[in-house]
Design a protein around this motif. Structure first.
Motif, PDB file in Angstrom:
ATOM      1  N   VAL A 128      29.500  39.346  -5.784  1.00  0.00           N
ATOM      2  CA  VAL A 128      29.209  39.086  -7.297  1.00  0.00           C
ATOM      3  C   VAL A 128      29.706  39.756  -8.230  1.00  0.00           C
ATOM      4  CG1 VAL A 128      26.456  39.520  -6.234  1.00  0.00           C
ATOM      5  CG2 VAL A 128      27.144  41.825  -6.836  1.00  0.00           C
ATOM      6  N   ASP A 129      30.849  40.379  -7.672  1.00  0.00           N
ATOM      7  CA  ASP A 129      31.594  40.847  -8.389  1.00  0.00           C
ATOM      8  C   ASP A 129      32.813  40.583  -7.575  1.00  0.00           C
ATOM      9  OD1 ASP A 129      31.483  43.942 -10.377  1.00  0.00           O
ATOM     10  OD2 ASP A 129      32.409  41.867 -10.509  1.00  0.00           O
ATOM     11  N   PRO A 179      37.196  41.275 -10.833  1.00  0.00           N
ATOM     12  CA  PRO A 179      37.648  41.143 -12.056  1.00  0.00           C
ATOM     13  C   PRO A 179      38.264  41.966 -12.978  1.00  0.00           C
ATOM     14  CG  PRO A 179      35.855  42.542 -12.472  1.00  0.00           C
ATOM     15  CD  PRO A 179      35.846  42.789 -10.964  1.00  0.00           C
ATOM     16  N   GLY A 193      37.131  46.788  -8.708  1.00  0.00           N
ATOM     17  CA  GLY A 193      36.320  46.211  -8.078  1.00  0.00           C
ATOM     18  C   GLY A 193      35.672  45.176  -7.727  1.00  0.00           C
ATOM     19  N   SER A 194      34.673  45.301  -6.813  1.00  0.00           N
ATOM     20  CA  SER A 194      33.975  44.148  -6.487  1.00  0.00           C
ATOM     21  C   SER A 194      32.486  44.263  -5.586  1.00  0.00           C
ATOM     22  CB  SER A 194      34.663  43.260  -5.313  1.00  0.00           C
ATOM     23  OG  SER A 194      35.166  43.915  -3.935  1.00  0.00           O
ATOM     24  N   ARG A 195      31.830  43.451  -5.331  1.00  0.00           N
ATOM     25  CA  ARG A 195      30.465  43.779  -4.562  1.00  0.00           C
ATOM     26  C   ARG A 195      30.152  43.202  -3.593  1.00  0.00           C
ATOM     27  NH1 ARG A 195      25.625  46.251  -8.438  1.00  0.00           N
ATOM     28  NH2 ARG A 195      26.063  48.006  -8.031  1.00  0.00           N
ATOM     29  N   SER A 200      26.579  41.497  -2.252  1.00  0.00           N
ATOM     30  CA  SER A 200      25.258  42.043  -2.823  1.00  0.00           C
ATOM     31  C   SER A 200      23.997  41.423  -1.948  1.00  0.00           C
ATOM     32  CB  SER A 200      24.987  42.555  -3.741  1.00  0.00           C
ATOM     33  OG  SER A 200      23.495  42.766  -4.447  1.00  0.00           O
ATOM     34  N   GLU A 238      30.967  48.070  -1.982  1.00  0.00           N
ATOM     35  CA  GLU A 238      31.569  48.134  -2.442  1.00  0.00           C
ATOM     36  C   GLU A 238      32.867  47.944  -2.298  1.00  0.00           C
ATOM     37  OE1 GLU A 238      27.949  49.175  -6.546  1.00  0.00           O
ATOM     38  OE2 GLU A 238      29.284  50.384  -5.212  1.00  0.00           O
ATOM     39  N   TYR A 259      36.698  51.497 -13.010  1.00  0.00           N
ATOM     40  CA  TYR A 259      36.089  50.177 -13.102  1.00  0.00           C
ATOM     41  C   TYR A 259      34.306  50.145 -12.657  1.00  0.00           C
ATOM     42  CZ  TYR A 259      33.853  45.540 -11.834  1.00  0.00           C
ATOM     43  OH  TYR A 259      33.286  44.097 -12.236  1.00  0.00           O
ATOM     44  N   ASP A 260      33.099  49.729 -12.467  1.00  0.00           N
ATOM     45  CA  ASP A 260      31.657  50.413 -11.778  1.00  0.00           C
ATOM     46  C   ASP A 260      31.149  48.480 -11.102  1.00  0.00           C
ATOM     47  OD1 ASP A 260      28.942  52.828 -11.903  1.00  0.00           O
ATOM     48  OD2 ASP A 260      30.248  51.253 -10.298  1.00  0.00           O
ATOM     49  N   PRO A 261      31.355  48.787  -9.442  1.00  0.00           N
ATOM     50  CA  PRO A 261      30.961  46.935  -9.566  1.00  0.00           C
ATOM     51  C   PRO A 261      29.233  46.384 -10.055  1.00  0.00           C
ATOM     52  CG  PRO A 261      32.729  48.089  -8.174  1.00  0.00           C
ATOM     53  CD  PRO A 261      32.155  48.971  -9.129  1.00  0.00           C
ATOM     54  N   SER A 262      29.470  45.460 -10.448  1.00  0.00           N
ATOM     55  CA  SER A 262      27.697  45.224 -10.886  1.00  0.00           C
ATOM     56  C   SER A 262      27.475  44.043 -10.401  1.00  0.00           C
ATOM     57  CB  SER A 262      27.408  45.486 -12.625  1.00  0.00           C
ATOM     58  OG  SER A 262      28.346  44.480 -13.583  1.00  0.00           O
ATOM     59  N   GLY A 263      26.130  43.701 -10.489  1.00  0.00           N
ATOM     60  CA  GLY A 263      25.338  42.240 -10.061  1.00  0.00           C
ATOM     61  C   GLY A 263      24.957  42.966  -9.218  1.00  0.00           C
ATOM     62  N   GLU A 264      24.437  41.674  -8.964  1.00  0.00           N
ATOM     63  CA  GLU A 264      22.853  41.667  -8.122  1.00  0.00           C
ATOM     64  C   GLU A 264      22.688  40.272  -7.570  1.00  0.00           C
ATOM     65  OE1 GLU A 264      19.511  45.001  -9.215  1.00  0.00           O
ATOM     66  OE2 GLU A 264      19.603  42.958  -9.135  1.00  0.00           O
ATOM     67  N   ASN A 265      22.413  40.047  -6.565  1.00  0.00           N
ATOM     68  CA  ASN A 265      22.306  38.525  -5.153  1.00  0.00           C
ATOM     69  C   ASN A 265      21.041  38.173  -4.922  1.00  0.00           C
ATOM     70  OD1 ASN A 265      22.220  36.102  -3.654  1.00  0.00           O
ATOM     71  ND2 ASN A 265      23.122  37.799  -2.060  1.00  0.00           N
TER      72      ASN A 265
END
Lengths: 236, 597
Positions: A56-57, A60, A89-91, A93, A104, B18-24
């Motif tokens: 989801v990330d 970027p 960073g990346s995630r 999820s 993450e 940077y703090d990753p975000s987002g949800e699936n």
């Protein structure tokens, strides 16, 4: 740190003879991070939990910060040093009613480099310079897996570091303003960052171990576009 | 500088990282909580146990069962994971609980299988709790007797139903431990119809089989016989009359056996009377005189033994020390005087003993007349026979008008009409017979050794002495005829039933002398040798010869005689038309005469 100290000493040694300029920058950078992106893919494929994980990330672009100090050695050439901070960073999820599973990656880098600046346009108030920057990037990567089910949170993290060499050619445009006796200027800088000599991401707690992706060592690849807003202050 | 950088750098990093975000978010359906079945495999809501056993549970549902926890009366009896090789279960130890009702709580814990994250990491569970009742019954199985009903002519065997849950079956056993006649698994099927039993004795035993084992009930016995009566008919026949037995509906055929031989058959139940020949000898009761076989429609058979004895009545004369030698009947007092070897007893008309006296004498004879009993006894002190009267009530010996010796052949008549003379020359030892006439207070004796024989007729008109017959007119004795007396004749008696005849009796026969015509007719008795009791009964018109091995009854009119076997020195006496044996029989002599061959 020693390099920084040495550079400062050299510059200070001749400072009483040259114009000096401090520039603060706030900008944006994009980052390739191909290995770490591949790590996300690998996580999705090899997860022990049969769930539809999704990225989801994905590393970027993000705000970058920096600063530089240069000496005008000649009318057309200035030399200085810079420091920059970049992060992304990346995630990966998965979330449902029962909880969430996040994987993450947070990575940030502090770059220290040499800043040669070649004046291309020397106007009365606007100066355009070419700046082929080069230096080292110290990357710090935190890989964290967290699961939150029914209010119970559990996580596990691993930290990696690496040192890379970069080259970032760019173009700087600054307009100095009359107030402040043309010593204050606002400008833009654009460039393209190349991460060269990528080193392995070593485990912070055990530098004999490094991050592998698909069986190959992973690297922090900061390659990408850079763009900054500048605030310059001529000291002399 | 270093420190400044070291302090500022983390701040810069924190602020600017940077703090990753987002949800699936995946829309996973909530766990299915319907359609889940948690039940008992072999019971509904109540568990009936009669012994310690494992109770099997049944679980169905999308969530997969992982754990079963069971508590009985809030005490855990099972907890933990389930077995993979069988259905979930828990063990009930009845000894721990005893008879009674208990609450059972079963909690099943299952994985939801919802597909959610929590389910994937095996932390999403659901529990289902259900309560049941545990009924423990370890009381012993009651021993059920069976009941019999023959109201419809068949043998209906029934019992009370066993209603407990551990019922398996009933087994009905008849007459032996290996003869099961019926079995059923229906607890309400509590009746068995026996189509074979007709008469006799049978027993049934009910075995109640439960899950804890077979429990044998008490035996119940049924005795059922036909009422059988035996009537004597003329022409030496007997008539058997039998009633329908209780289980008459089972009777297909009737067979009658007499002393083992088939004498009658009847299909169905039309005949209830059978006439047979009377082949039975006089004597003891014959237990297997008749067998009546009531044959059912099947292999079984009911046989009824019918005993028969010659005689009208069996008595217990209560004479248990020795046998009867003689019985005299006193019609005036309606008493029987029974002389045995050692005792003289008085019995009432029902043969109940009224008095008893032991006599230390070798022998004595008795005779009854009116209110007297006369006894002739041998007096061992004097060596002479003594005649005396005996109080018939107390059996005390009384002197008879002052005499203690009787001389024969002189007439000794002790009544008011005749002279009583007695002498002291009474020969002894001797055998004497005392005979008293019922209407005269008279005693007559006869000496066997001397040959003197005397008698007087009941009407007092004739007298016989030695060998001369006299006509009595007043006090005058007029000789009518001379009748030689045989040496073995030792009893003379005028017939009370026939005033024309005088009987001279020996152990080989009787000579009947007609007073009016002087004719003599002789009646012989064969095989009477050795007889030592002679007795004339005017009622039955018979002379009884009693010996050690047999007795013979001789009809003085017809000369017919019949022999009665005497077993173990059975002695017979004849009195008032009845034949009385020391074996406690009293028989109607007329009836016995009909058996004479």
């Amino acid at each position: 740190m020693k390099f920084i100290q040495l550079s400062v000493l050299v510059l200070l040694a001749g400072s009483h003879l040259m114009a000096q300029e401090i520039t603060l920058s706030v900008g944006y950078g994009t980052y390739k991070m191909s290995d770490l992106k591949a790590l996300n893919d690998e996580i999705q494929l090899s997860s022990d939990i049969d769930l539809p994980l999704k990225t989801v990330d994905d590393f970027p672009g993000y705000v970058a910060f920096g600063g530089s100090f240069t000496w005008q050695l000649t009318d057309r050439f200035a030399l200085g040093s810079e420091v920059n901070f970049n992060s992304t960073g990346s995630r990966v999820s998965y979330d449902d009613y029962s909880g969430s599973l996040h994987f993450e990656q947070k990575i940030h880098a502090i770059s220290f480099g040499v800043l040669p600046s070649f004046k291309l346009v020397d106007g009365a108030s606007v100066i355009v310079e070419g700046q082929p920057r080069a230096g080292i990037t110290a990357s710090s990567l935190s890989v964290k897996e967290s699961i939150n089910v029914g209010g119970t949170f559990a996580s596990d993290a691993l930290d990696f570091t690496s040192i890379n060499i970069y080259l970032e050619p760019g173009l700087r445009i600054v307009r100095y303003f009359p107030f402040g006796n043309n010593k204050i200027g606002l400008g833009l800088r654009v460039g393209y960052h190349f991460t060269l000599a990528k080193s392995k991401l070593f485990l912070k707690d055990d530098d004999t171990m490094h991050l592998l992706v698909a069986g190959e060592p992973a690297h922090a690849d900061w390659t990408g576009v850079r763009g900054d807003f500048l605030l310059s202050l001529r000291l002399r | 500088m270093k420190k400044v950088i070291a302090l500022l750098l983390p701040l810069v990093v924190v602020i600017s990282c940077y703090d990753p975000s987002g949800e699936n978010f995946v829309n996973v359906p909530a766990p299915v909580t319907t359609g889940i079945v948690l039940d008992l495999a072999e019971y509904t809501d109540t568990i009936f146990v009669f012994q310690s056993e494992s109770v099997i549970l049944m679980y169905q549902g999308k969530p997969s069962l992982e754990e079963i926890n069971v508590s009985i009366n809030n005490e855990s009896v099972r907890s933990g994971g389930i077995d993979t090789w069988g259905p979930p279960n828990f063990y009930v130890d009845v000894m721990k609980f005893g008879t009674g009702f208990y609450s059972v709580e079963v909690t099943a814990i299952a994985k939801t299988n919802s597909g959610s994250l929590a389910d994937k990491i095996n932390v999403e569970k659901m529990s289902i709790t259900k309560e049941f009742v545990l009924a423990v019954d370890i009381d012993p199985v009651p021993s059920l007797p069976v009941h019999f009903d023959t109201s419809d002519g068949r043998l209906r065997v029934s019992w009370k139903p066993y209603k407990k849950k551990n019922f398996v079956s009933y087994e009905l056993w008849q007459d032996c431990w290996n003869c099961m006649v019926a079995s059923t698994t229906d607890p309400d099927d509590t009746t068995f119809i026996d189509t074979q039993f007709t008469v006799g004795r049978t027993n049934y035993r009910l075995v109640t089989v439960t899950s804890t084992g077979a429990h044998s009930g008490e035996e119940s016995f049924l005795t059922s016989f036909s009422d059988v009566a035996i009537t004597s008919l003329p022409d030496n026949k007997l008539e058997l009359t039998f009633s329908r037995p209780a289980c008459h509906a089972n009777v297909k055929e009737i067979r009658v056996y007499q002393l083992g031989s088939l004498v009658h058959t009847d299909v169905g139940f039309s005949d209830t009377t059978v006439v047979v020949e009377n082949d039975f000898p006089f004597g003891d009761r014959i237990m297997d005189a008749f067998e009546i076989e009531f044959v059912p429609d099947g292999p079984a058979s009911g046989i009824q033994m019918v005993p028969y004895e010659i005689g009208s009545r069996i008595l217990d004369m209560n004479i248990y020390d020795d046998w009867v030698r003689k019985v005299e009947y006193n019609q005036s007092l309606n008493q029987y005087y029974v002389k045995s070897r050692r005792y003289l007893r008085v019995l009432d008309h029902n043969f109940n003993k009224q008095a008893e006296r032991e006599y230390n004498v070798q022998d004595f004879t008795i005779s009854a007349n009116g209110s007297y009993m006369y006894a002739e006894m041998y007096n061992s002190w004097t060596g002479k026979y003594q005649m005396c009267s005996v109080n018939p009530i107390t059996l005390d010996t009384l002197n008879l008008k002052g005499f203690d010796n009787i001389y024969v052949p002189h007439l000794q008549v002790a009544n008011t009409n005749y002279l009583s003379t007695y002498t002291n020359n009474y020969p002894s030892p001797d055998r004497h017979y005392v005979q008293a006439l019922p209407n005269l207070n008279a005693i007559y004796v006869r000496s066997v050794v001397s040959g003197a024989l005397s008698a007087i007729s009941p009407d007092g008109e004739h007298f016989f002495s030695y060998n001369t017959l006299y006509k009595i007119e007043g006090t005058t004795f007029t000789q009518i005829a001379t009748i030689p007396v045989n040496s073995n004749e030792y009893m003379a008696v005028f017939r009370a039933d026939n005033p024309d005849e005088l009987l001279l009796i020996s152990n080989s026969g009787v000579r009947a002398l007609s007073i009016s015509t002087d004719n003599v007719r002789s009646l012989s008795v064969n095989g009477a040798a050795g007889s030592w009791i002679l007795q004339y009964d005017p009622v039955s018109k018979s002379v009884l010869y009693t010996g050690s091995a047999k007795s013979i009854v001789l009809d003085v009119d017809t000369g017919a005689s019949f022999t009665i076997p005497s077993k173990e020195n059975v002695a017979f006496s004849l009195t008032n038309g009845k034949l009385i044996s020391s074996h406690s029989y009293v028989a109607d002599l007329s009836f016995i005469k009909s058996l004479a061959k």
